[in-house]
Design an enzyme around this catalytic site. Structure first.
Site, PDB file in Angstrom:
ATOM      1  N   SER A 164       0.843  -1.163  -0.112  1.00 35.64           N
ATOM      2  CA  SER A 164       0.093   0.005   0.068  1.00 35.64           C
ATOM      3  C   SER A 164       0.640   0.662  -0.238  1.00 35.64           C
ATOM      4  O   SER A 164       1.697   1.576  -0.688  1.00 35.64           O
ATOM      5  CB  SER A 164      -0.995   0.124   1.597  1.00 35.64           C
ATOM      6  N   ASP A 331      -8.736  -6.721  -4.205  1.00 33.26           N
ATOM      7  CA  ASP A 331      -7.931  -5.441  -4.176  1.00 33.26           C
ATOM      8  C   ASP A 331      -8.742  -4.382  -5.013  1.00 33.26           C
ATOM      9  O   ASP A 331      -8.309  -4.058  -6.005  1.00 33.26           O
ATOM     10  CB  ASP A 331      -6.240  -5.007  -4.289  1.00 33.26           C
ATOM     11  N   HIS A 364      -7.740  -5.353   0.031  1.00 38.38           N
ATOM     12  CA  HIS A 364      -7.034  -4.248  -0.340  1.00 38.38           C
ATOM     13  C   HIS A 364      -5.876  -5.145   1.258  1.00 38.38           C
ATOM     14  O   HIS A 364      -4.815  -4.901   1.267  1.00 38.38           O
ATOM     15  CB  HIS A 364      -7.286  -3.258  -0.035  1.00 38.38           C
ATOM     16  N   ASP A 365      -6.913  -5.563   2.154  1.00 41.90           N
ATOM     17  CA  ASP A 365      -6.012  -6.013   3.268  1.00 41.90           C
ATOM     18  C   ASP A 365      -5.132  -6.588   3.386  1.00 41.90           C
ATOM     19  O   ASP A 365      -4.628  -7.784   4.113  1.00 41.90           O
ATOM     20  CB  ASP A 365      -7.122  -5.970   4.471  1.00 41.90           C
TER      21      ASP A 365
END
Lengths: 406, 406
Positions: A164, A331, A364-365
């Site tokens: 990220s 994501d 995304h995590d």
């Protein structure tokens, strides 16, 4: 979600760790940031795990995401309920194997977990900076990290690794200080923040700045902090870290502590309760102004403009490292096409690039969650970097590379 | 984005239109809503376009989305800068051809554009309801619409048509009053609100309720309204109405009225400026409490639980209409898989179902944008419904069906 069956990380813990501080850029030699403003002194809070080899060629710089900190692994105290934020990846025998490499992780410039940021005391006034703190960029964060790496006597990092906003720092490192990076691992990241990602950050910032307790950023002396605004901002963030699939799996339409809907505006659904909880929890550990600064840094990130005159291919022409680029299928904040675009630009420069898209439903995590495949991919990449390092200086024995743990 | 090249809608305008009001459920016969509470009198603001046929069999009920209103087409005044919200679809010679059908569109119960909602005067107190207004459901909205349709003397609607929350009302109509619906058109909708959709609504509500000017919903007598909270809520909504692709096409990373980034917290990027503008504009036309109520109604929507004991197949067992279900490729708020699921459940009941997934890059908003293909699909479906209606009563001439315009 088959990739997440094994939630118990094999390998050991780095154990008890300590937050350290490195201060530099004291006046009259302050740090000049990209905006042209200067700041100093600058402190970075950082931690290290594992042992630096005598040749100082086994250092892995781990770069954290938006609201992360220097505490990537281990425990401050035996009674800590949870280890650092990437403990599943960092430790003896883990993906980033502290039996073989020396890990450094620093809180970013502009942060609020020990590094200099808007909540720090401005030596010119004796009061917290607030919005007097200069707006910083990913490049500024990386410049500060370089001062720390220099201070540690490391001339070339075995690897820089991050996901990220951490991945943005990875990419920035690789083209800003190409001689200092052997390997670069970008997870769930991008060469330039998209309009969608900017949009979410902007709404989060607006939520904070709409809170009357924000007071134009000058709230530190007041007992009331802009907690409600910051909580809403965090809730927005948490939506973007998950995915439609992840939310269905985690919450679906299940009710929270009730048998039927309330017909009022309480949290009926588990997903509502989860978001409210995440928002409330966040305000205890994070500074609202820092949230503004780190999101703005991410929004400003455009490697192509900063280093390539608008071209990703030109930007990566400066790079000399090997890359590992990883994206995750679900994501939608930094979708796979953005990773593929950087891989293409890297390859056009003849760089050594590995790309993996990992099937993962967690959105995304996913880059932060324990994932045996991701661990194995990173472990192999770092092993290869160590072999390359050894091949360059084959005659020197390296006592720091004996595997421990695992 | 090839499906949007033609931004000029062929066909004519319905011209000048008038908002009308229908009031019912006056005490001692109030409307009892699903929560068990009662409310009355209830007013619905509505508009009609075209002419009701003598057989009253050409009425199309158009159902609006979250923040829509009764003003679906035409102009209130010759000087109006913009027509109603679905003017590209409704008019002589358009997809919903007012030369052939009679269109009815009413503002939802709980709304703030003329229908009874939390901002209306509570006859029991003489003051605005605020949170004393009962939490209403999609079923309650539809029950109120039925009272209007009854009042107009229509026993069977040619079709019910709507997108997003309007699509939920379409589905509700089709199983709640199966004898009154000949055709049902659901665009970009769902049989049950997902955790992701609930999450966005909940954060938007939290943004409103975090605004100190919201005052627990009791702000009507105060000069300051919860405008900042409502603006943030609207900004969140606007992100979900677009898509990553749409945002790239519309904004990418272009700067707003500046040559370089500002290094402060102003709106640097067009997408930020757009969202701030949408937020500010919205507070002039919408009531914050109504936003809480309509989002909660959408979140509560679960056709499967309400009508099928948890099964979509059982829920649609009650239906007797023909369905047209349309989804859009880039809609991530109500993705295609949700439309496909309802189509499957309809088909398992042997119902007459047409399903189209339209390739569109504009995200959820695609259902509202001028789209010749969507217009043609809806026109064909309504033509077929009219043929079916004629076939049932072949001996009666119908003067209301002569095509006008186009």
């Amino acid at each position: 979600m088959s990739e997440y069956v094994d939630q118990t990380a094999p390998g050991g813990s780095v154990g008890l760790v300590e937050k350290k501080f490195f201060t530099f850029a004291a006046p009259p030699h302050p740090l000049t940031v990209e905006s042209g403003l200067s700041i100093g002194p600058v402190t970075l809070a950082y931690e290290t795990y594992g042992a630096l080899s005598p040749r100082k060629d086994n250092a892995v710089l781990v770069l954290h995401a938006l609201t992360g900190d220097s505490h990537a692994a281990g425990y401050y105290d035996a009674s800590d309920p949870k280890p650092g934020w990437w403990d599943s990846m960092i430790g003896p025998g883990k993906g980033i194997d502290t039996g073989a490499v020396f890990v450094i992780c620093a809180n970013v410039l502009g942060g609020c977990m020990g590094s200099t940021g808007p909540g720090s005391i401005n030596p010119a006034t004796g009061a917290p900076y607030g919005l007097e703190f200069p707006v910083v960029t990913i490049g500024d964060m990386v410049a500060a990290q370089k001062a720390l790496v220099d201070h540690l006597g490391i001339t070339r990092l075995l690897a820089v690794v991050g996901g990220s906003m951490g991945g943005m720092q990875v990419l920035e490192w690789s083209v800003r200080y190409p001689d200092m990076v052997r390997g670069a691992v970008s997870l769930a990241s991008t060469t330039k923040h998209s309009a969608l990602a900017i949009a979410f950050n902007e709404v989060a910032r607006q939520a904070i700045m709409a809170d009357p307790n924000w007071r134009g950023g000058d709230y530190y002396a007041h007992p009331e902090k802009p907690d409600t605004g910051l909580a809403v901002a965090r809730m927005i963030g948490h939506i973007t870290y998950l995915s439609d699939e992840a939310m269905r799996a985690k919450f679906d339409r299940r009710l929270q502590d009730r048998c039927d809907i309330s017909f009022n505006f309480e949290a009926d659904f588990q997903v509502e309760s989860y978001l409210r909880h995440q928002g409330k929890k966040f305000v205890d550990r994070f500074d609202a102004n820092s949230f503004l600064y780190v999101t703005k840094a991410a929004d400003y990130f455009n490697l192509e403009n900063a280093h390539g005159g608008g071209s990703a291919v030109s930007a990566f022409a400066k790079a000399r490292c090997a890359y590992l680029v990883v994206s995750f299928t679900s994501d939608w904040l930094y979708p796979t096409y953005q990773s593929k675009a950087m891989v293409q630009a890297m390859k056009k420069n003849g760089l050594d690039v590995s790309f993996v898209e990992i099937k993962a439903d967690w959105g995304h995590d996913a880059f932060l969650l324990r994932n045996p495949r991701l661990s194995a991919i990173i472990e192999r990449f770092l092993d290869r970097m160590r072999q390359t390092a050894r091949a360059e200086t084959p005659d020197t024995p390296d006592t720091g590379e004996a595997k421990a743990g695992g």
